[in-house]
Enzyme design. Structure first.
Site, PDB file in Angstrom:
ATOM      1  CG  HIS A 159      18.538  46.558 163.286  1.00 50.75           C
ATOM      2  ND1 HIS A 159      19.286  47.105 162.267  1.00 50.75           N
ATOM      3  CD2 HIS A 159      19.077  47.036 164.435  1.00 50.75           C
ATOM      4  CE1 HIS A 159      20.236  47.880 162.779  1.00 50.75           C
ATOM      5  NE2 HIS A 159      20.130  47.855 164.103  1.00 50.75           N
ATOM      6  CG  HIS A 190      17.969  51.556 166.226  1.00 54.37           C
ATOM      7  ND1 HIS A 190      18.824  52.289 167.004  1.00 54.37           N
ATOM      8  CD2 HIS A 190      18.738  50.669 165.552  1.00 54.37           C
ATOM      9  CE1 HIS A 190      20.065  51.877 166.820  1.00 54.37           C
ATOM     10  NE2 HIS A 190      20.049  50.886 165.950  1.00 54.37           N
TER      11      HIS A 190
HETATM   12  P1  5GP Z   1      22.949  50.055 165.150  1.00 54.23           P
HETATM   13  O1  5GP Z   1      24.322  49.586 164.753  1.00 54.23           O
HETATM   14  O2  5GP Z   1      23.001  51.332 165.951  1.00 54.23           O
HETATM   15  O3  5GP Z   1      22.109  48.982 165.806  1.00 54.23           O
HETATM   16  O4  5GP Z   1      22.199  50.339 163.789  1.00 54.23           O
HETATM   17  C1  5GP Z   1      22.134  51.603 163.210  1.00 54.23           C
HETATM   18  C2  5GP Z   1      21.573  51.400 161.815  1.00 54.23           C
HETATM   19  O5  5GP Z   1      21.187  52.670 161.317  1.00 54.23           O
HETATM   20  C3  5GP Z   1      22.580  50.815 160.828  1.00 54.23           C
HETATM   21  O6  5GP Z   1      22.075  49.588 160.311  1.00 54.23           O
HETATM   22  C4  5GP Z   1      22.705  51.894 159.755  1.00 54.23           C
HETATM   23  O7  5GP Z   1      22.800  51.362 158.442  1.00 54.23           O
HETATM   24  C5  5GP Z   1      21.450  52.709 159.939  1.00 54.23           C
HETATM   25  N1  5GP Z   1      21.610  54.113 159.610  1.00 54.23           N
HETATM   26  C6  5GP Z   1      22.593  54.944 160.045  1.00 54.23           C
HETATM   27  N2  5GP Z   1      22.419  56.179 159.544  1.00 54.23           N
HETATM   28  C7  5GP Z   1      21.292  56.132 158.795  1.00 54.23           C
HETATM   29  C8  5GP Z   1      20.601  57.117 158.024  1.00 54.23           C
HETATM   30  O8  5GP Z   1      20.975  58.281 157.924  1.00 54.23           O
HETATM   31  N3  5GP Z   1      19.479  56.716 157.389  1.00 54.23           N
HETATM   32  C9  5GP Z   1      19.020  55.423 157.475  1.00 54.23           C
HETATM   33  N4  5GP Z   1      17.898  55.152 156.810  1.00 54.23           N
HETATM   34  N5  5GP Z   1      19.646  54.473 158.193  1.00 54.23           N
HETATM   35  C10 5GP Z   1      20.773  54.824 158.841  1.00 54.23           C
END
Ligand code: 5GP
Ligand code: ZN
Length: 137
Positions: free
Chosen positions: A100, A98
């Site tokens: 951001h 993903h």
């Molecule tokens: P990572 O740390 O893996 O790069 O980012 C994962 C992101 O997914 C985090 O910013 C977190 O807030 C978001 N996230 C995790 N679970 C959910 C969810 O159930 N719904 C949404 N909309 N975002 C999520």
């Protein structure tokens, strides 16, 4: 299906959708760094950038590009960051690749650049040789 983002794509858990096409899905991050923080994902489950087929990655990045433009034009913001964490050591919490899109404001206090380290004498060239390649991408 354990992956939370796959569940979002399948409509099994709700999300604030921003964009969807055959290959790509985008929605608001539930815990935004700033309001308008978007996550852009390919619909098929791959863990990291190198795991993702090049064509699907291209399609995903085009959506990132368009939504970056939209964030700049529709939100009160001065810029944005694109962040993609790959593997837990980098901070990847959700193992579905993903991107951001984080809207930024002048002086918003978020610091993504820690002080840089220095190469130990002679190691910069060793590292360069390991990483440099004649293979065309
Ligand atoms: P990572 O740390 O893996 O790069 O980012 C994962 C992101 O997914 C985090 O910013 C977190 O807030 C978001 N996230 C995790 N679970 C959910 C969810 O159930 N719904 C949404 N909309 N975002 C999520
Ligand atoms: Zn997934």
């Amino acid at each position: 299906m354990e992956c939370i983002f796959c569940k979002i794509i399948a409509g099994k858990i709700p999300a604030a959708k921003i964009y969807e096409d055959r290959n790509v899905f985008a929605f608001l991050d539930i815990a935004p760094v700033n309001p308008g923080h978007i996550l852009v994902i390919p619909k098929l489950h791959y863990e990291t950038i190198p795991d993702t087929p090049p064509e699907l990655l291209q399609k995903t990045m085009l959506v990132v590009r368009n939504l970056g433009d939209r964030v700049m034009n529709k939100l009160p913001c001065d810029g944005f960051n694109i962040i993609c964490n790959n593997k837990p050591a980098s901070g990847q919490a959700v193992p579905h690749v993903h991107f951001h899109i984080i809207p930024r404001h002048q002086g918003d206090g978020l610091h993504l650049h820690p002080p840089g380290k220095k190469y130990v004498e002679g190691t910069l060239e060793q590292v360069r040789r390991k990483l440099a390649s004649t293979v065309r991408v």
